[in-house]
Write an enzyme that holds these catalytic residues in place. Structure first.
Site, mmCIF file in Angstrom:
data_model
loop_
_atom_site.group_PDB
_atom_site.id
_atom_site.type_symbol
_atom_site.label_atom_id
_atom_site.label_comp_id
_atom_site.label_asym_id
_atom_site.label_seq_id
_atom_site.Cartn_x
_atom_site.Cartn_y
_atom_site.Cartn_z
ATOM 1 N N TRP A 47 19.820 24.809 70.420
ATOM 2 C CA TRP A 47 19.230 23.612 70.593
ATOM 3 C C TRP A 47 20.292 22.561 70.373
ATOM 4 C CZ3 TRP A 47 14.870 21.027 66.615
ATOM 5 C CH2 TRP A 47 14.712 20.007 67.148
ATOM 6 N N HIS A 89 28.919 32.357 64.036
ATOM 7 C CA HIS A 89 28.081 32.432 63.071
ATOM 8 C C HIS A 89 28.772 33.105 61.923
ATOM 9 C CE1 HIS A 89 24.421 32.208 65.264
ATOM 10 N NE2 HIS A 89 24.350 33.306 65.866
ATOM 11 N N SER A 119 11.775 33.410 62.068
ATOM 12 C CA SER A 119 12.262 33.569 63.360
ATOM 13 C C SER A 119 13.300 34.606 63.774
ATOM 14 C CB SER A 119 13.240 32.277 63.678
ATOM 15 O OG SER A 119 13.841 32.331 64.782
ATOM 16 N N PHE A 210 11.975 21.072 73.339
ATOM 17 C CA PHE A 210 11.771 22.544 73.151
ATOM 18 C C PHE A 210 11.347 22.992 74.681
ATOM 19 C CE2 PHE A 210 8.792 26.224 72.902
ATOM 20 C CZ PHE A 210 9.777 27.245 72.309
ATOM 21 N N MET A 213 13.839 22.733 77.477
ATOM 22 C CA MET A 213 15.044 23.748 77.228
ATOM 23 C C MET A 213 14.595 24.963 77.543
ATOM 24 S SD MET A 213 17.549 22.560 74.054
ATOM 25 C CE MET A 213 18.729 23.619 74.574
ATOM 26 N N ARG A 240 11.083 30.697 71.149
ATOM 27 C CA ARG A 240 9.881 31.452 70.973
ATOM 28 C C ARG A 240 8.866 30.233 70.537
ATOM 29 N NH1 ARG A 240 7.277 33.062 66.247
ATOM 30 N NH2 ARG A 240 8.810 31.586 65.004
#
Ligand code: A3P
Length: 280
Positions: A47, A89, A119, A210, A213, A240
């Site tokens: 996002w 990450h 998630s 959302f 995208m 999702r």
């Protein structure tokens, strides 16, 4: 199955991050104008990447994560002539020291760990690069132990939060983006010293919803070398539900108490812990 993850400096990585690459990260050449996009998985990385891509009107490249691939990645990133937005990450302690020395701008996005866990549970089930988990109960335990890809959410967050007072690091929260995206986009543009009008911001927010995208992704071809998250190149696995508070559909009351106890203990010195306390 067990070979899908390997451990480096105590943190589990997928085989998409080669040990050789991880070992050579310390030599990585940062550029002063690099921007890092940092997150624990499932915190809203894609996002934010979508927003950043729309914020610049000069040439920028959102690269693949520094920890993705084999040793040849470093050379590839070196060769890139445009300005680089580099996702990662990595825990703060594992970040190539040159980014710190050069005081590169870094944006750290985080999300309520309960929603992050839910998630990630779905991501474990859908993503062939991650081990199989049978049940939510089993995953819940792994998550709390930090026995998941990228390690403990708490360790990750706290390693970054320690640097909260450094003004080259901007901390963002998924929940704030859900609540008031234009405000967050404005904050990002100020942090990056970008001149963006209010109508540009409205436009960026509309295109970063959302559904927009998700639809864009369904139209795109899957380019295996282009990936924002080191754990997949398949963006279709990302979009999702995109909601706040989905954990309530998974956590039992007992799990919630246990999670909250561990959260309170681990986060007792955190100044930002309150950002994750809402609707509990
Ligand atoms: P859910 O699994 O809860 O739906 P990451 O990009 O770090 O892997 O994070 C993925 C999570 O961000 C997913 O959460 C995904 O749906 C959510 N997400 C992606 N794009 C979004 C958007 N435009 N708005 C809200 N949530 C979004």
């Amino acid at each position: 199955e067990a070979e899908l993850l390997h451990t480096f400096k105590g943190i589990p990585f997928t085989t998409r991050s080669s040990p050789e690459l991880l070992k050579s990260l310390d030599t990585f050449d940062a550029r002063e104008d690099d921007v890092l996009l940092v997150s624990y998985p499932k915190s809203g990385t894609h996002w934010l990447a979508g927003v950043l891509a729309k914020l610049y009107n000069t040439q920028v490249t959102i690269t693949s994560p520094i920890e993705f691939g084999d040793i040849s990645r470093l050379e590839e990133l070196n060769k890139l002539s445009s300005k680089r937005i580099i996702p990662t990450h990595l825990d703060y302690n594992m970040l190539p020291p040159n980014f710190k020395k050069k005081k590169c701008k870094m944006i750290y996005i985080s999300r309520n760990p309960k929603d992050t866990a839910v998630s990630m549970f779905h991501y474990y089930r859908d993503n062939p690069n991650l081990p199989t988990v049978d049940t939510w109960t089993a995953f819940f335990d792994l998550f709390l132990k930090g026995n998941v890809v990228c390690g403990s959410w708490f360790d990750h967050f706290l390693s970054w939060e320690k640097h909260e007072d450094e003004n080259n690091i901007l901390f963002l929260f998924y929940e704030d983006m859900k609540k008031d995206l234009p405000k967050v986009v404005k904050d990002i543009s100020l942090f990056l010293s970008l001149n963006v009008s209010d109508s540009d911001i409205q436009d960026i927010c509309r295109k970063s919803s959302f559904l927009e995208m998700k639809n864009d992704t369904e139209k795109e071809n899957n380019d295996p070398s282009h990936t924002v998250c080191a754990l997949t190149s398949n963006k279709k696995l990302i979009f999702r539900k995109g909601a706040v508070g989905d954990w309530k559909n998974y956590f039992t009351p007992k799990q919630n108490i246990r999670f909250q106890e561990i959260f309170n203990e681990k986060m007792k010195l955190s100044k930002m812990a309150d950002n994750f306390i809402y609707e509990c």
